[in-house]
Write an enzyme that holds these catalytic residues in place. Sequence first.
Site, PDB file in Angstrom:
ATOM      1  N   GLU A  88       8.161  16.961  15.385  1.00  0.00           N
ATOM      2  CA  GLU A  88       8.745  16.680  14.072  1.00  0.00           C
ATOM      3  C   GLU A  88       8.058  17.547  13.022  1.00  0.00           C
ATOM      4  OE1 GLU A  88       7.827  12.943  12.102  1.00  0.00           O
ATOM      5  OE2 GLU A  88       9.863  12.859  11.292  1.00  0.00           O
ATOM      6  N   GLY A 145       6.235   5.302   8.435  1.00  0.00           N
ATOM      7  CA  GLY A 145       5.363   6.472   8.467  1.00  0.00           C
ATOM      8  C   GLY A 145       5.460   7.159   9.825  1.00  0.00           C
ATOM      9  N   LYS A 168       0.897  -1.170   0.000  1.00  0.00           N
ATOM     10  CA  LYS A 168       0.000   0.000   0.000  1.00  0.00           C
ATOM     11  C   LYS A 168       0.930   1.214   0.000  1.00  0.00           C
ATOM     12  CE  LYS A 168      -1.806   3.002   1.998  1.00  0.00           C
ATOM     13  NZ  LYS A 168      -1.558   4.425   1.618  1.00  0.00           N
ATOM     14  N   GLU A 171       8.897   1.679  11.207  1.00  0.00           N
ATOM     15  CA  GLU A 171       9.941   2.704  11.004  1.00  0.00           C
ATOM     16  C   GLU A 171       9.234   4.040  11.085  1.00  0.00           C
ATOM     17  OE1 GLU A 171      13.136   2.494  10.704  1.00  0.00           O
ATOM     18  OE2 GLU A 171      13.427   0.354  10.402  1.00  0.00           O
ATOM     19  N   CYS A 231      13.084  11.527   7.791  1.00  0.00           N
ATOM     20  CA  CYS A 231      12.956  11.056   9.182  1.00  0.00           C
ATOM     21  C   CYS A 231      14.264  11.221   9.940  1.00  0.00           C
ATOM     22  CB  CYS A 231      12.516   9.596   9.192  1.00  0.00           C
ATOM     23  SG  CYS A 231      13.658   8.508   8.319  1.00  0.00           S
ATOM     24  N   ALA A 261       2.001   8.660  14.870  1.00  0.00           N
ATOM     25  CA  ALA A 261       0.544   8.595  15.069  1.00  0.00           C
ATOM     26  C   ALA A 261      -0.045   7.414  14.300  1.00  0.00           C
ATOM     27  CB  ALA A 261      -0.094   9.903  14.625  1.00  0.00           C
TER      28      ALA A 261
HETATM   29  P1  NAD Z   1       1.798   8.728   7.504  1.00  0.00           P
HETATM   30  O1  NAD Z   1       1.876   8.012   8.799  1.00  0.00           O
HETATM   31  O2  NAD Z   1       0.842   9.829   7.352  1.00  0.00           O
HETATM   32  O3  NAD Z   1       1.465   7.703   6.328  1.00  0.00           O
HETATM   33  C1  NAD Z   1       2.275   6.575   6.074  1.00  0.00           C
HETATM   34  C2  NAD Z   1       1.460   5.537   5.345  1.00  0.00           C
HETATM   35  O4  NAD Z   1       0.440   5.049   6.209  1.00  0.00           O
HETATM   36  C3  NAD Z   1       0.752   6.049   4.099  1.00  0.00           C
HETATM   37  O5  NAD Z   1       0.830   5.047   3.110  1.00  0.00           O
HETATM   38  C4  NAD Z   1      -0.671   6.243   4.587  1.00  0.00           C
HETATM   39  O6  NAD Z   1      -1.629   6.172   3.557  1.00  0.00           O
HETATM   40  C5  NAD Z   1      -0.811   5.088   5.549  1.00  0.00           C
HETATM   41  N1  NAD Z   1      -1.823   5.260   6.587  1.00  0.00           N
HETATM   42  C6  NAD Z   1      -2.288   6.420   7.111  1.00  0.00           C
HETATM   43  N2  NAD Z   1      -3.167   6.155   8.105  1.00  0.00           N
HETATM   44  C7  NAD Z   1      -3.243   4.810   8.198  1.00  0.00           C
HETATM   45  C8  NAD Z   1      -3.974   3.926   9.045  1.00  0.00           C
HETATM   46  N3  NAD Z   1      -4.803   4.381   9.990  1.00  0.00           N
HETATM   47  N4  NAD Z   1      -3.799   2.592   8.893  1.00  0.00           N
HETATM   48  C9  NAD Z   1      -2.949   2.110   7.953  1.00  0.00           C
HETATM   49  N5  NAD Z   1      -2.246   2.900   7.113  1.00  0.00           N
HETATM   50  C10 NAD Z   1      -2.395   4.233   7.238  1.00  0.00           C
HETATM   51  O7  NAD Z   1       3.285   9.195   7.200  1.00  0.00           O
HETATM   52  P2  NAD Z   1       3.800  10.071   5.953  1.00  0.00           P
HETATM   53  O8  NAD Z   1       3.257  11.444   6.103  1.00  0.00           O
HETATM   54  O9  NAD Z   1       3.584   9.333   4.690  1.00  0.00           O
HETATM   55  O10 NAD Z   1       5.367  10.088   6.217  1.00  0.00           O
HETATM   56  C11 NAD Z   1       5.989  10.958   7.095  1.00  0.00           C
HETATM   57  C12 NAD Z   1       6.304  10.266   8.395  1.00  0.00           C
HETATM   58  O11 NAD Z   1       7.012   9.053   8.158  1.00  0.00           O
HETATM   59  C13 NAD Z   1       7.240  11.111   9.246  1.00  0.00           C
HETATM   60  O12 NAD Z   1       6.861  10.986  10.594  1.00  0.00           O
HETATM   61  C14 NAD Z   1       8.594  10.471   8.995  1.00  0.00           C
HETATM   62  O13 NAD Z   1       9.546  10.695   9.998  1.00  0.00           O
HETATM   63  C15 NAD Z   1       8.218   9.026   8.898  1.00  0.00           C
HETATM   64  N6  NAD Z   1       9.250   8.275   8.182  1.00  0.00           N
HETATM   65  C16 NAD Z   1       9.990   7.359   8.864  1.00  0.00           C
HETATM   66  C17 NAD Z   1      11.001   6.682   8.210  1.00  0.00           C
HETATM   67  C18 NAD Z   1      11.866   5.676   8.910  1.00  0.00           C
HETATM   68  O14 NAD Z   1      12.531   4.913   8.227  1.00  0.00           O
HETATM   69  N7  NAD Z   1      11.906   5.649  10.222  1.00  0.00           N
HETATM   70  C19 NAD Z   1      11.233   6.931   6.860  1.00  0.00           C
HETATM   71  C20 NAD Z   1      10.433   7.871   6.209  1.00  0.00           C
HETATM   72  C21 NAD Z   1       9.436   8.538   6.865  1.00  0.00           C
END
Ligand code: NAD
Length: 495
Positions: free
Chosen positions: A399, A242, A191, A264, A300, A245
């Site tokens: 963040e 992601g 996804k 992650e 991140c 939250a």
């Molecule tokens: P996000 O949490 O908004 O979304 C991530 C993914 O989760 C998307 O595909 C989204 O559609 C999906 N999603 C959203 N709500 C969901 C739910 N309730 N159930 C299942 N899936 C759901 O994050 P983002 O805005 O895409 O990315 C930014 C965040 O990701 C930042 O906090 C960043 O630090 C983090 N990040 C972490 C790493 C790492 O390797 N640690 C790498 C990149 C980004």
Amino acid sequence: MSRPETGQEDKKGMVADLRAPEGKLFIGGKWVDPLDGKVGPAENPADESVLASVAMGGAEDIDAAVTSAVAAAPQWGRWSWTARSAALRSMAARLRADSDRLARVDTLDSGNPIAGSIADVEASAEALEFFAGLGGEAGGTTIPGAPGTLTFTERVPFGVVGRITAYNHPLMFIAQGVAAALVTGNAVVVKPADPTVLSSLEFARIAEDDLPPGVLNVVPGGASVGQALVTHPDVPRIAFTGSVATGRHILLGAAHHIKRVSLELGGKNPLLVFPDADPETAADAAFRGMNFTRTNGQSCMSTSRVLVHESLRSEVVAILAERMAALRIGAPVDPQVDVGPMAFAAHYERVLEHIATAKAQGARLVVGGGRPDDLPVGHFVAPTLFDDVDESMSIANDEVFGPVVAVMGWTDEDDALRVANSTDYGLTANVVTSDLGRAMRASRALRAGIVWVNGPNPLPPGTPFGGMKASGLGREHGTEELLSYTEEKSIVLRY
Ligand code: NAD
């Protein structure tokens, strides 16, 4: 394997770069319409134009993808690991051969600078090759037992893995995110992040020639589609990248079926500058650590909390400000441009809110501070530097996931370490010092999954990657990730 002719090559602009058909999901080796027929626009964040239409899947599409994956997994699991590795290597070669086109797709869709997207294609190929080579390490052990018996373990794949990605490295997170799962014999349902879907479908288009139908499925969509995957009873293993939250929702959604979950998540990463540091080295570490020129600061790992000893603060801030002010902002397909826009409108608004709050709470704006005057269209935010930040301010703790740096001064080492560790996050940390003892003391005291000393140098392949505290669960990129896609089974045999 079906591959409809799209005729898109004749169209202008971005769409000419697409090989995957528009508005389709990739399920069971076929390009299919979403069951409820929903499509949405993929937007170019640099000029707010529509690049292409993308299918928006629903829970029924996830169900169809999981059904395909369940059907494909047993046969794929019976392939020798070397045969699976060969498929991954072939995909890596195709990615490299098509690097310019794939990088352009990512840059137009995400706003990442073109050089960053080219580096992402290379990193994608490297990840596939790395896990292709590591596949044989997913073996078991023998355990001493009674005479006439043999006790040993085997590592077996889960069957179906659900992989949910973040938007800042669109292609790279798909390739890195499926490599270990595939080589260990799992089928995967991906996804992708909803703001940057296009390259995930291009990845599927490439995989189509190397993987049996159903081994890789891609279902774009929003949060509800992600939840449908997380809660699906036939997906025992979930891998997520992601925000914190959403990570909480993933854990809750996975609880009922006691799924294996890796997370992650986000970071608010400290960079600690000691009084013996070279100010140039310190400013350079802060600058490079922000990943301005790879993901426009949407990283991140970004070094967004710079804690500088008071004796160096004004010098480090001056050098950092000069380098940030010199960044060229604009359309990221232009190789002369250093920094592109935020990936989508809602995130642009979020970053501006963080900046407004920092100003309102009394942080001193040194550089940037909002949209550049000469770029009225697109989700652009100028690289922004705040000094005189206090640990109680939001900008010191939340963040931003954008091109915003907060500088705090300190005089006492223990207190600086306390502040560095005081957020819920624990992804990465940086230490700048010329004193080896200090470097080791601080590295060990920092609660972070990765600590860099004297600059964020590239992580060698296989370096475990992941966060402490709220920044995640598990480690990726190394042997731990490989094994995490298997379950260990003990077999006791009498002969
Ligand atoms: P996000 O949490 O908004 O979304 C991530 C993914 O989760 C998307 O595909 C989204 O559609 C999906 N999603 C959203 N709500 C969901 C739910 N309730 N159930 C299942 N899936 C759901 O994050 P983002 O805005 O895409 O990315 C930014 C965040 O990701 C930042 O906090 C960043 O630090 C983090 N990040 C972490 C790493 C790492 O390797 N640690 C790498 C990149 C980004």
